[in-house]
Design a protein around this motif. Structure first.
Motif, PDB file in Angstrom:
ATOM      1  N   GLU A  71      -7.611  -1.284   1.581  1.00 51.10           N
ATOM      2  CA  GLU A  71      -6.590  -0.284   1.281  1.00 51.10           C
ATOM      3  C   GLU A  71      -6.449  -0.190  -0.239  1.00 51.10           C
ATOM      4  O   GLU A  71      -5.836  -1.053  -0.867  1.00 51.10           O
ATOM      5  CB  GLU A  71      -5.278  -0.669   1.951  1.00 51.10           C
ATOM      6  CG  GLU A  71      -5.387  -0.667   3.478  1.00 51.10           C
ATOM      7  CD  GLU A  71      -4.153  -1.196   4.185  1.00 51.10           C
ATOM      8  OE1 GLU A  71      -3.454  -0.390   4.821  1.00 51.10           O
ATOM      9  OE2 GLU A  71      -3.903  -2.415   4.098  1.00 51.10           O
ATOM     10  N   HIS A  72      -7.036   0.840  -0.830  1.00 42.61           N
ATOM     11  CA  HIS A  72      -7.043   0.985  -2.282  1.00 42.61           C
ATOM     12  C   HIS A  72      -5.698   1.461  -2.816  1.00 42.61           C
ATOM     13  O   HIS A  72      -5.309   1.123  -3.934  1.00 42.61           O
ATOM     14  CB  HIS A  72      -8.139   1.961  -2.695  1.00 42.61           C
ATOM     15  CG  HIS A  72      -9.501   1.541  -2.236  1.00 42.61           C
ATOM     16  ND1 HIS A  72     -10.211   0.533  -2.839  1.00 42.61           N
ATOM     17  CD2 HIS A  72     -10.270   1.964  -1.196  1.00 42.61           C
ATOM     18  CE1 HIS A  72     -11.367   0.367  -2.212  1.00 42.61           C
ATOM     19  NE2 HIS A  72     -11.425   1.224  -1.205  1.00 42.61           N
ATOM     20  N   SER A  73      -5.010   2.267  -2.044  1.00 45.48           N
ATOM     21  CA  SER A  73      -3.673   2.751  -2.380  1.00 45.48           C
ATOM     22  C   SER A  73      -3.034   3.192  -1.076  1.00 45.48           C
ATOM     23  O   SER A  73      -3.649   3.116  -0.008  1.00 45.48           O
ATOM     24  CB  SER A  73      -3.739   3.914  -3.377  1.00 45.48           C
ATOM     25  OG  SER A  73      -4.250   5.077  -2.758  1.00 45.48           O
ATOM     26  N   SER A  75      -2.654   6.070  -0.172  1.00 40.63           N
ATOM     27  CA  SER A  75      -3.304   7.296   0.289  1.00 40.63           C
ATOM     28  C   SER A  75      -4.800   7.170   0.491  1.00 40.63           C
ATOM     29  O   SER A  75      -5.428   8.110   0.982  1.00 40.63           O
ATOM     30  CB  SER A  75      -3.045   8.431  -0.716  1.00 40.63           C
ATOM     31  OG  SER A  75      -1.660   8.629  -0.917  1.00 40.63           O
ATOM     32  N   GLU A  76      -5.403   6.048   0.103  1.00 40.51           N
ATOM     33  CA  GLU A  76      -6.857   5.919   0.209  1.00 40.51           C
ATOM     34  C   GLU A  76      -7.239   4.573   0.814  1.00 40.51           C
ATOM     35  O   GLU A  76      -6.803   3.521   0.343  1.00 40.51           O
ATOM     36  CB  GLU A  76      -7.510   6.068  -1.164  1.00 40.51           C
ATOM     37  CG  GLU A  76      -9.036   6.021  -1.101  1.00 40.51           C
ATOM     38  CD  GLU A  76      -9.692   6.287  -2.441  1.00 40.51           C
ATOM     39  OE1 GLU A  76      -9.671   7.460  -2.871  1.00 40.51           O
ATOM     40  OE2 GLU A  76     -10.195   5.331  -3.053  1.00 40.51           O
ATOM     41  N   THR A 102      -9.185   9.708   2.354  1.00 43.85           N
ATOM     42  CA  THR A 102      -8.145  10.062   1.399  1.00 43.85           C
ATOM     43  C   THR A 102      -7.228  11.096   2.039  1.00 43.85           C
ATOM     44  O   THR A 102      -7.696  12.119   2.549  1.00 43.85           O
ATOM     45  CB  THR A 102      -8.746  10.637   0.107  1.00 43.85           C
ATOM     46  OG1 THR A 102      -9.673   9.691  -0.444  1.00 43.85           O
ATOM     47  CG2 THR A 102      -7.664  10.914  -0.918  1.00 43.85           C
ATOM     48  N   ARG A 241       3.495  -3.761  -7.120  1.00 43.03           N
ATOM     49  CA  ARG A 241       2.425  -2.754  -7.233  1.00 43.03           C
ATOM     50  C   ARG A 241       2.208  -2.040  -5.909  1.00 43.03           C
ATOM     51  O   ARG A 241       2.068  -0.809  -5.868  1.00 43.03           O
ATOM     52  CB  ARG A 241       1.123  -3.425  -7.689  1.00 43.03           C
ATOM     53  CG  ARG A 241       1.090  -3.788  -9.160  1.00 43.03           C
ATOM     54  CD  ARG A 241      -0.320  -4.079  -9.625  1.00 43.03           C
ATOM     55  NE  ARG A 241      -0.908  -5.219  -8.937  1.00 43.03           N
ATOM     56  CZ  ARG A 241      -0.793  -6.485  -9.341  1.00 43.03           C
ATOM     57  NH1 ARG A 241      -0.097  -6.767 -10.433  1.00 43.03           N
ATOM     58  NH2 ARG A 241      -1.381  -7.460  -8.682  1.00 43.03           N
ATOM     59  N   ARG A 242       2.160  -2.809  -4.830  1.00 44.05           N
ATOM     60  CA  ARG A 242       1.955  -2.190  -3.514  1.00 44.05           C
ATOM     61  C   ARG A 242       3.149  -1.313  -3.149  1.00 44.05           C
ATOM     62  O   ARG A 242       2.982  -0.205  -2.604  1.00 44.05           O
ATOM     63  CB  ARG A 242       1.744  -3.284  -2.468  1.00 44.05           C
ATOM     64  CG  ARG A 242       1.438  -2.778  -1.064  1.00 44.05           C
ATOM     65  CD  ARG A 242       0.112  -2.013  -1.064  1.00 44.05           C
ATOM     66  NE  ARG A 242      -0.210  -1.464   0.219  1.00 44.05           N
ATOM     67  CZ  ARG A 242      -0.985  -2.062   1.135  1.00 44.05           C
ATOM     68  NH1 ARG A 242      -1.500  -3.257   0.891  1.00 44.05           N
ATOM     69  NH2 ARG A 242      -1.280  -1.469   2.262  1.00 44.05           N
ATOM     70  N   SER A 245       3.112   2.044  -4.988  1.00 42.51           N
ATOM     71  CA  SER A 245       2.114   2.940  -4.407  1.00 42.51           C
ATOM     72  C   SER A 245       2.646   3.581  -3.130  1.00 42.51           C
ATOM     73  O   SER A 245       2.493   4.793  -2.909  1.00 42.51           O
ATOM     74  CB  SER A 245       0.822   2.168  -4.117  1.00 42.51           C
ATOM     75  OG  SER A 245      -0.125   2.997  -3.479  1.00 42.51           O
ATOM     76  N   ASP A 246       3.276   2.780  -2.289  1.00 36.17           N
ATOM     77  CA  ASP A 246       3.849   3.322  -1.053  1.00 36.17           C
ATOM     78  C   ASP A 246       4.966   4.313  -1.341  1.00 36.17           C
ATOM     79  O   ASP A 246       5.059   5.382  -0.713  1.00 36.17           O
ATOM     80  CB  ASP A 246       4.370   2.180  -0.177  1.00 36.17           C
ATOM     81  CG  ASP A 246       3.258   1.413   0.518  1.00 36.17           C
ATOM     82  OD1 ASP A 246       2.152   1.952   0.646  1.00 36.17           O
ATOM     83  OD2 ASP A 246       3.502   0.262   0.936  1.00 36.17           O
ATOM     84  N   ASP A 248       5.371   6.114  -3.993  1.00 37.65           N
ATOM     85  CA  ASP A 248       4.734   7.327  -4.507  1.00 37.65           C
ATOM     86  C   ASP A 248       4.313   8.237  -3.357  1.00 37.65           C
ATOM     87  O   ASP A 248       4.570   9.448  -3.362  1.00 37.65           O
ATOM     88  CB  ASP A 248       3.530   6.915  -5.358  1.00 37.65           C
ATOM     89  CG  ASP A 248       2.738   8.101  -5.882  1.00 37.65           C
ATOM     90  OD1 ASP A 248       3.231   9.239  -5.824  1.00 37.65           O
ATOM     91  OD2 ASP A 248       1.607   7.884  -6.349  1.00 37.65           O
TER      92      ASP A 248
END
Length: 632
Positions: A71-73, A75-76, A102, A241-242, A245-246, A248
């Motif tokens: 899980e890169h982000s 959304s990806e 994505t 950081r995680r 991202s969520d 966002d």
């Protein structure tokens, strides 16, 4: 999954960009689990996929062997497989497939890359089958078999199919593929992967639902350029950081106001505006972002109640609970909620509390001034909405709404220590604390901007505090503490719960009382070692997998830890933060909505609550609150 029951979520992989989300297994394939699907708003557009391959000239009916997911982000996500059916005879796999997914607002893009370490080119066929669905989200949640129908027509572009689900529409595009539609939509590629090289193809789905009442946020997240988190514990930096991202990916706006963002409550069921959830998430996020708090306040002010309507629970000055495109039905529960539903007792004082905090954190004077009429209306609702005893209370008047209207809104959340359910109207303890804090915050703002009424609202707050001190305290085998609520007869419901932690730092308790409450909450019956239990293990109704009766909620624990820190009880706050960090590590630093309340001395990792949403805005924002506590 048993038909007719809510799907489990704990093993699913989700990629999202609100209001769009994709749920799958660890292979990236959709369809093995009841939650699986490509969703946009409140509709599941695709319920199954099947990716297969085979040598050139043969039927592509071999399933890739999936070996990893990353899980890169938010959304990806990428999925990695080996393709042994087109490999050589050596034991090491030499042909791989990478699937990169994505998700965008209204779109899904996938990149499929075949790479080879063989000394000769590899010719193969890839086939992807998609099963459209167009099932309402509430039917998926209820475990109802799909019944929606769809039609497909050749798209105007080569390699495209247009699919109509009776209002909602989807275009599937694969420029280099042979595209067909029968019972499913099929994409097929003929590929030649060069020796020690790679070949890549792509496909996409574009989704449209005209009935949507929310839109994705187009701008970059306000915290996108913030300095990375730092501190003594590297786990906290990873969690933050995680979480960012969520958060966002959970940003939404309303049509007509694309610059005013708010945080959707969470996936998969709550990708929309929720008064309480969006307010708490914005409040917990304040240490890194004031802009989202300001815009959330504006969004909810535009929807603030102006009339009395028992069917929607709207009242003048009241802040909205939930916004949907249409009526929300919960089969089996007898709950039918209108598109705009105001059945919440705490969102209005929480709106005022957030305005006070945001003003102190740097929200501009002009922004605050513009919201003063909404502030006065909210303060008016608080005073007018008090029951005969002078406390803020709730009761569902329709028989179709939520029977409990605080943050613990399940039907069995307000219990006596015997396990019996309390009968309403219900006056929750934490709501009185929110109201007291809101009244003083609101009075300060009225005074600051030269508006009338500050002294009156402070007198009202002081009277509320006096009544609380007289009526809410109970004594049981576990000690003396505030009741979770007063029932319809004005009796203190005596279960020890996390609700009393929300009183810390509000001003409604004396310092000695705050110390006593905190000691109970970090004790063994309430603190699991992975966060704060919602209910004491000493209560008859306690169960570690109960939604609100023994489980642990990250946001709940963070709110209480924040209150402890505000009250100067730093050692107690540190205990709860340490528990959340242990839980965050166990969940790969994406905290679910809730987890089991089993004690840390019995298990090295908390058990998931299998139907918990992920990501959840206030669970993610809990990371920011914990960061602020550790950096005090």
């Amino acid at each position: 999954m048993t038909e007719g029951l809510q799907p489990f979520l704990s093993d699913g992989i989700v990629a999202l960009r609100a209001p769009t989300q994709v749920w799958s297994g660890r292979s990236g394939e959709i369809g093995a689990h009841a939650i699986d699907g490509l969703y946009h708003g409140d509709t599941r557009f695709v319920r199954a996929t099947a990716l297969t391959y085979g040598p050139a000239g043969a039927e592509p009916d071999i399933a890739p062997e999936w070996i990893s997911v990353a899980e890169h982000s938010a959304s990806e996500v990428s999925f990695d497989a080996v393709l042994r059916g087109v490999d050589d005879d050596w034991p090491d796999p030499k042909v791989r497939l990478e699937r990169v997914r994505t998700v965008t607002d209204g779109g899904l893009d996938e990149r499929l890359t075949v790479s080879s370490h063989l000394s000769e080119p590899v010719e193969l066929r890839l086939r992807l089958r998609l099963t459209p669905d167009f099932a309402p989200l509430q039917e998926v949640k209820a475990g109802t078999p799909p019944t929606a129908t769809w039609t497909a027509t050749r798209g105007s572009d080569a390699g495209a199919i247009d699919i109509d689900g009776g209002g909602a529409r989807m275009r599937v595009s694969a420029p280099d593929a042979r595209v067909a539609a029968d019972a499913d939509v099929t994409l097929e590629w003929m590929l030649t992967c060069p020796a020690r090289g790679e070949v890549q193809v792509t496909w996409s789905a574009t989704l449209d639902d005209p009935s949507l009442v929310v839109r994705g946020a187009a701008a970059r997240a306000p915290w996108a350029d913030a300095a990375p988190a730092s501190g003594a514990d590297p786990r906290l930096a990873r969690w933050v950081r995680r979480a960012l991202s969520d958060l966002d990916a959970l940003r939404l706006t309303l049509p007509g106001h694309p610059d005013d963002e708010f945080l959707a409550a969470g996936t998969p069921w709550f990708l929309t505006l929720f008064g309480r959830d969006s307010l708490w998430a914005a409040r917990l996020l304040l240490p890194v972002d004031v802009a989202t708090a300001a815009s959330t306040l504006r969004v909810l002010a535009r929807l603030q109640g102006t009339a009395a309507d028992p069917d929607t629970a709207e009242e003048p000055g009241k802040i909205l609970h939930e916004l949907r495109a249409g009526e929300l039905r919960m089969p089996g529960e007898g709950i039918v909620l209108p598109p705009r539903y105001y059945g919440t007792v705490d969102a209005t004082p929480l709106w005022v509390c957030l305005l006070g905090d945001a003003a102190a954190a740097g929200m501009s004077e002009d922004e605050v001034r513009d919201l003063l009429p909404a502030l006065e209306a909210a303060l008016g609702w608080m005073r007018a909405g008090a029951g005969e005893d002078g406390f803020l209370e709730y009761v569902d008047e329709t028989g179709r709404g939520l029977s409990n209207q605080g943050w613990k809104d399940s039907g069995d959340s307000i219990q006596w220590r015997t396990g019996e359910l309390a009968e309403g109207p219900i006056a929750l303890c934490e709501v009185q604390g929110y109201a007291y804090e809101a009244a003083y915050a609101g009075a300060d703002l009225l005074e600051r901007f030269g508006r009338d009424g500050a002294d009156d609202i402070r007198r009202w707050a002081d009277a509320l505090r006096a009544r609380f001190q007289e009526r809410f305290w109970v004594t049981t085998d576990e000690g003396t503490y505030p009741a979770i609520a007063l029932d319809r007869d004005g009796r203190g419901v005596d279960t020890l719960t996390s609700n009393i932690g929300h009183l810390l730092g509000t001003g409604i308790l004396d310092p000695e009382q705050e110390t006593g409450v905190a000691r109970l909450l970090v004790g063994p019956t309430m603190s699991s070692g992975f966060g704060l239990r919602t209910m004491s293990t000493g209560a008859a109704g306690y169960w570690p997998l109960s939604y609100h009766g023994g489980s642990v909620w990250a946001h709940d624990t963070a709110i209480v830890a924040h209150g402890m820190a505000r009250a100067g009880l730093h050692e107690d706050a540190d205990i709860l933060v340490a528990g959340l960090l242990a839980a965050a590590e166990a969940f790969g630093f994406r905290m679910p909505e809730l987890h089991a309340g089993d004690p840390a001395e019995r298990t090295p990792a908390p058990a998931p609550y299998p139907a918990a949403c992920r990501p959840q805005a206030w669970s993610a924002a809990a990371a920011i609150a914990c960061l602020a506590i550790t950096q005090r």
